[in-house]
Design a protein around this motif. Structure first.
Motif, PDB file in Angstrom:
ATOM      1  N   LYS A  98       0.849  -1.189   0.000  1.00 44.31           N
ATOM      2  CA  LYS A  98       0.000   0.000   0.000  1.00 44.31           C
ATOM      3  C   LYS A  98       0.885   1.240   0.000  1.00 44.31           C
ATOM      4  CE  LYS A  98      -3.826  -2.258   0.402  1.00 44.31           C
ATOM      5  NZ  LYS A  98      -4.615  -2.485  -0.766  1.00 44.31           N
ATOM      6  N   THR A  99       0.864   1.979  -1.097  1.00 40.38           N
ATOM      7  CA  THR A  99       1.615   3.221  -1.206  1.00 40.38           C
ATOM      8  C   THR A  99       0.676   4.329  -1.650  1.00 40.38           C
ATOM      9  OG1 THR A  99       2.202   2.829  -3.516  1.00 40.38           O
ATOM     10  CG2 THR A  99       3.738   2.007  -1.858  1.00 40.38           C
ATOM     11  N   PRO A 100       1.013   5.571  -1.341  1.00 38.57           N
ATOM     12  CA  PRO A 100       0.164   6.667  -1.815  1.00 38.57           C
ATOM     13  C   PRO A 100       0.224   6.844  -3.334  1.00 38.57           C
ATOM     14  CG  PRO A 100       2.057   7.519  -0.603  1.00 38.57           C
ATOM     15  CD  PRO A 100       2.083   6.032  -0.483  1.00 38.57           C
ATOM     16  N   HIS A 101       1.311   6.403  -3.934  1.00 37.71           N
ATOM     17  CA  HIS A 101       1.466   6.500  -5.389  1.00 37.71           C
ATOM     18  C   HIS A 101       0.726   5.347  -6.058  1.00 37.71           C
ATOM     19  CE1 HIS A 101       3.255   6.961  -9.327  1.00 37.71           C
ATOM     20  NE2 HIS A 101       3.688   5.715  -9.267  1.00 37.71           N
ATOM     21  N   LYS A 102      -0.165   5.669  -6.952  1.00 36.80           N
ATOM     22  CA  LYS A 102      -0.877   4.654  -7.732  1.00 36.80           C
ATOM     23  C   LYS A 102      -0.267   4.614  -9.127  1.00 36.80           C
ATOM     24  CE  LYS A 102      -3.816   3.698  -4.559  1.00 36.80           C
ATOM     25  NZ  LYS A 102      -3.502   2.598  -3.705  1.00 36.80           N
ATOM     26  N   PRO A 103       0.499   3.553  -9.423  1.00 41.69           N
ATOM     27  CA  PRO A 103       1.141   3.481 -10.741  1.00 41.69           C
ATOM     28  C   PRO A 103       0.125   3.363 -11.868  1.00 41.69           C
ATOM     29  CG  PRO A 103       1.830   1.649  -9.330  1.00 41.69           C
ATOM     30  CD  PRO A 103       0.816   2.435  -8.587  1.00 41.69           C
ATOM     31  N   ALA A 104       0.495   3.893 -13.004  1.00 45.61           N
ATOM     32  CA  ALA A 104      -0.343   3.790 -14.200  1.00 45.61           C
ATOM     33  C   ALA A 104      -0.277   2.361 -14.740  1.00 45.61           C
ATOM     34  CB  ALA A 104       0.148   4.780 -15.249  1.00 45.61           C
ATOM     35  N   PHE A 105      -1.057   2.095 -15.768  1.00 47.09           N
ATOM     36  CA  PHE A 105      -1.138   0.745 -16.340  1.00 47.09           C
ATOM     37  C   PHE A 105       0.232   0.232 -16.767  1.00 47.09           C
ATOM     38  CE2 PHE A 105      -1.528  -1.937 -20.152  1.00 47.09           C
ATOM     39  CZ  PHE A 105      -2.255  -2.999 -19.617  1.00 47.09           C
ATOM     40  N   PHE A 106       0.967   1.042 -17.526  1.00 53.60           N
ATOM     41  CA  PHE A 106       2.246   0.573 -18.042  1.00 53.60           C
ATOM     42  C   PHE A 106       3.291   0.446 -16.936  1.00 53.60           C
ATOM     43  CE2 PHE A 106       0.327   2.117 -22.015  1.00 53.60           C
ATOM     44  CZ  PHE A 106       0.391   0.929 -22.709  1.00 53.60           C
ATOM     45  N   GLU A 107       3.212   1.282 -15.909  1.00 52.75           N
ATOM     46  CA  GLU A 107       4.101   1.098 -14.755  1.00 52.75           C
ATOM     47  C   GLU A 107       3.810  -0.225 -14.057  1.00 52.75           C
ATOM     48  OE1 GLU A 107       5.304   4.845 -12.290  1.00 52.75           O
ATOM     49  OE2 GLU A 107       3.214   5.043 -12.938  1.00 52.75           O
ATOM     50  N   THR A 108       2.535  -0.555 -13.942  1.00 54.44           N
ATOM     51  CA  THR A 108       2.144  -1.820 -13.321  1.00 54.44           C
ATOM     52  C   THR A 108       2.664  -2.994 -14.135  1.00 54.44           C
ATOM     53  OG1 THR A 108       0.148  -0.770 -12.444  1.00 54.44           O
ATOM     54  CG2 THR A 108       0.173  -3.166 -12.502  1.00 54.44           C
ATOM     55  N   VAL A 109       2.573  -2.890 -15.465  1.00 53.36           N
ATOM     56  CA  VAL A 109       3.094  -3.944 -16.335  1.00 53.36           C
ATOM     57  C   VAL A 109       4.607  -4.065 -16.174  1.00 53.36           C
ATOM     58  CG1 VAL A 109       3.425  -4.642 -18.745  1.00 53.36           C
ATOM     59  CG2 VAL A 109       1.207  -3.793 -17.997  1.00 53.36           C
ATOM     60  N   LEU A 110       5.302  -2.940 -16.093  1.00 52.44           N
ATOM     61  CA  LEU A 110       6.758  -2.985 -15.917  1.00 52.44           C
ATOM     62  C   LEU A 110       7.139  -3.595 -14.569  1.00 52.44           C
ATOM     63  CD1 LEU A 110       7.857   0.432 -17.450  1.00 52.44           C
ATOM     64  CD2 LEU A 110       8.155  -1.851 -18.408  1.00 52.44           C
ATOM     65  N   TYR A 111       6.415  -3.249 -13.506  1.00 53.37           N
ATOM     66  CA  TYR A 111       6.668  -3.880 -12.207  1.00 53.37           C
ATOM     67  C   TYR A 111       6.422  -5.385 -12.300  1.00 53.37           C
ATOM     68  CZ  TYR A 111       6.725   0.700  -9.896  1.00 53.37           C
ATOM     69  OH  TYR A 111       7.029   1.965  -9.495  1.00 53.37           O
ATOM     70  N   GLY A 112       5.381  -5.770 -13.012  1.00 58.06           N
ATOM     71  CA  GLY A 112       5.077  -7.188 -13.188  1.00 58.06           C
ATOM     72  C   GLY A 112       6.157  -7.913 -13.961  1.00 58.06           C
ATOM     73  N   TRP A 113       6.669  -7.288 -15.021  1.00 57.63           N
ATOM     74  CA  TRP A 113       7.751  -7.906 -15.795  1.00 57.63           C
ATOM     75  C   TRP A 113       9.009  -8.048 -14.946  1.00 57.63           C
ATOM     76  CZ3 TRP A 113       7.271  -4.756 -20.950  1.00 57.63           C
ATOM     77  CH2 TRP A 113       6.197  -5.260 -21.698  1.00 57.63           C
TER      78      TRP A 113
END
Length: 89
Positions: free
Chosen positions: A26-41
């Motif tokens: 849980k962070t105050p920063h909500k990553p965008a879609f592509f950031e989420t994909v990059l974290y997933g990769w």
């Protein structure tokens, strides 16, 4: 056509792992879609390597998924921690 499906599966898989990691951290920063994909990769890559090293290649799919999500969560913590430090300066 096969390349398009492979790329779509790669994006969806990265998004799922990144989304599960975002649910863990849980962070105050909500990553965008592509950031989420990059974290997933990143989590997929680091988690797969960690599972192979820790379990010597005998990890089942659930254990591998758990290490991938944990690695993605760790990436989120590291990146958002750096962003928070950069904002304070």
């Amino acid at each position: 056509m096969g390349l398009i499906f492979w790329f779509a599966a790669l994006v969806i898989g990265g998004f799922v792992i990144g989304l599960l990691a975002r649910l863990v951290v849980k962070t105050p920063h909500k990553p965008a879609f592509f950031e989420t994909v990059l974290y997933g990769w990143g989590g997929w890559l680091l988690g797969s390597v960690a599972a192979a090293i820790l379990f010597r290649g005998s990890a089942n799919s659930l254990v591998k998924l758990a290490t991938e999500v944990a690695a993605a969560a760790l990436l989120i913590v590291i990146v958002t921690g750096r962003r928070a430090k950069a904002r304070r300066i």
